[in-house]
Scaffold this active site. Structure first.
Site, PDB file in Angstrom:
ATOM      1  N   ASN A  14     -10.052  14.210-139.689  1.00 39.99           N
ATOM      2  CA  ASN A  14     -11.021  13.285-140.292  1.00 39.99           C
ATOM      3  C   ASN A  14     -12.469  13.702-140.030  1.00 39.99           C
ATOM      4  O   ASN A  14     -13.382  13.209-140.664  1.00 39.99           O
ATOM      5  CB  ASN A  14     -10.776  11.853-139.806  1.00 39.99           C
ATOM      6  CG  ASN A  14     -11.043  11.690-138.326  1.00 39.99           C
ATOM      7  OD1 ASN A  14     -10.878  12.637-137.544  1.00 39.99           O
ATOM      8  ND2 ASN A  14     -11.460  10.507-137.921  1.00 39.99           N
ATOM      9  N   LYS A 214      -4.464  22.704-132.344  1.00 39.98           N
ATOM     10  CA  LYS A 214      -5.815  22.657-131.775  1.00 39.98           C
ATOM     11  C   LYS A 214      -5.898  21.770-130.529  1.00 39.98           C
ATOM     12  O   LYS A 214      -6.770  21.972-129.674  1.00 39.98           O
ATOM     13  CB  LYS A 214      -6.845  22.205-132.818  1.00 39.98           C
ATOM     14  CG  LYS A 214      -6.704  20.771-133.300  1.00 39.98           C
ATOM     15  CD  LYS A 214      -7.742  19.867-132.734  1.00 39.98           C
ATOM     16  CE  LYS A 214      -7.649  18.433-133.194  1.00 39.98           C
ATOM     17  NZ  LYS A 214      -6.413  17.810-133.569  1.00 39.98           N
ATOM     18  N   LYS A 276      -1.507  15.405-128.780  1.00 39.46           N
ATOM     19  CA  LYS A 276      -2.757  14.928-128.173  1.00 39.46           C
ATOM     20  C   LYS A 276      -2.492  14.376-126.771  1.00 39.46           C
ATOM     21  O   LYS A 276      -3.213  14.673-125.821  1.00 39.46           O
ATOM     22  CB  LYS A 276      -3.407  13.837-129.034  1.00 39.46           C
ATOM     23  CG  LYS A 276      -3.856  14.353-130.380  1.00 39.46           C
ATOM     24  CD  LYS A 276      -4.529  13.260-131.186  1.00 39.46           C
ATOM     25  CE  LYS A 276      -4.392  13.534-132.668  1.00 39.46           C
ATOM     26  NZ  LYS A 276      -4.584  14.929-133.074  1.00 39.46           N
TER      27      LYS A 276
END
Ligand code: ADP
Ligand code: MG
Length: 314
Positions: A14, A214, A276
């Site tokens: 986003n 990532k 995450k």
């Protein structure tokens, strides 16, 4: 005076948008959130994802090789390198402009093309799982499998997508250069798209057909730079247990042990929230005083001030 808090920020989808114009607009908002942290007195290092961008570049390069028989298909590692440069270009300019707009003229901004070594024996190579690029029909998927040897998978009733291996990052090749720039006070964008995956062959680094997550790459970067915070900025303000269910509960503060327990109970979706929380747990568990924070891009400053987000610590 207190030593500046060093923060590695991982930007999610986003923060960058899905198309060229979307990215151009999104980086302006992202730059504001990052410069807010610099104004709070933090030393910031920026990492980011590249899912839509690497898919777009990969498709464009495949079209080129369809049109011109002299152009072989472009390896995925090269597509990741292109995505780092393209995203770095937009982010770098947006950050530079936002800094100057706020009268901060002594912080140079630089993007480091970053290679990350992966292990050729990583089991992820046997089980490609990371979807990239756009959705296709079954017939388009069949052609892609035949022509480019892509591995295609049906993605939860929405159509077919290319899946690629997502091995764990083992070593950031350019870490010395990144550290020098960060230590000298520059605002550095590094490990874009999870880093360009490479494998060691003697002194040679060979590109691997993969896309590193990532969230894990940012975690390694934060560990290597001895950061105080790893902030993963995404599309939700907090992490939830029983996500999307009637008994959903948003989490403010978690110990590494509590987070590991929730991971074990399956509260976090693989491919989105799970990496995450895993990255946050790994960073927080890697040294005393290291804290991970997961929150919304626009709430980065409130998060660092302890007002919102989900914190994970020892
Ligand atoms: P990014 O591009 O930032 O990596 P992702 O879409 O991969 O973003 O991951 C963030 C998404 O994870 C959220 O938008 C949310 O829909 C989803 N998600 C899955 N499980 C959870 C959970 N337990 N708590 C909060 N969000 C969750
Ligand atoms: Mg993601």
């Amino acid at each position: 005076m207190d030593k500046k808090k060093r923060i590695v920020i991982a930007l999610g989808g986003n923060a960058l948008g899905n198309t060229l114009p979307e990215q151009m607009a999104a980086v302006k908002i992202t730059a504001k959130a990052i410069v807010d942290l610099i104004e709070e007195g933090c030393e910031v290092v920026v990492a980011h994802g590249n899912g839509p961008q690497v898919g777009m570049i990969n498709n464009a390069m495949a079209a080129l090789s369809r049109e011109d028989a002299n152009q072989p298909n472009t390896p995925l590692s090269v597509c990741v390198a292109m995505s780092q440069a393209y995203i770095g270009y937009d982010l770098q300019n947006a950050l530079r402009e936002e800094l100057i707009n706020r009268g901060i003229t002594n912080i140079p901004v630089a993007t480091m093309i970053t290679q990350i070594r992966v292990d050729q024996d990583d089991p992820a190579f046997q089980n490609p799982s990371k979807p990239i690029g756009h959705f296709m029909t079954q017939e388009q998927a069949r052609i892609a499998e035949e022509k480019y040897s892509y591995i295609m998978k049906e993605d939860s009733g929405r159509g077919w997508r290319r899946v690629v291996a997502s091995p764990k990052p083992a070593e950031i090749i350019e870490i010395g250069a990144i550290r020098s720039l960060v230590d000298s006070g520059q605002l550095v964008i590094a490990c874009g798209g999870g880093g360009i995956p490479v494998m060691r062959q003697g002194n040679h680094l060979k590109g691997a057909s993969a896309v590193i997550d990532k969230d894990f790459a940012s975690c390694l970067l934060a560990e290597e730079l001895d950061a105080d915070f790893l902030i993963i900025l995404t599309a939700v303000e907090k992490v939830a247990i029983h996500f999307g269910k009637p008994d959903e509960a948003w989490l403010d503060d978690l110990s590494v042990e509590e987070a590991e327990k929730y991971i074990g109970e399956g509260h976090f979706a693989p491919g989105s929230m799970l990496p995450k929380v895993q990255a946050a747990v790994k960073f927080a568990g890697s040294g005393e005083g290291r804290t991970a924070l997961i929150t919304l891009l626009e709430k980065a400053k409130d998060g660092i001030l302890g007002k919102t987000g989900t914190r994970i610590h020892q």
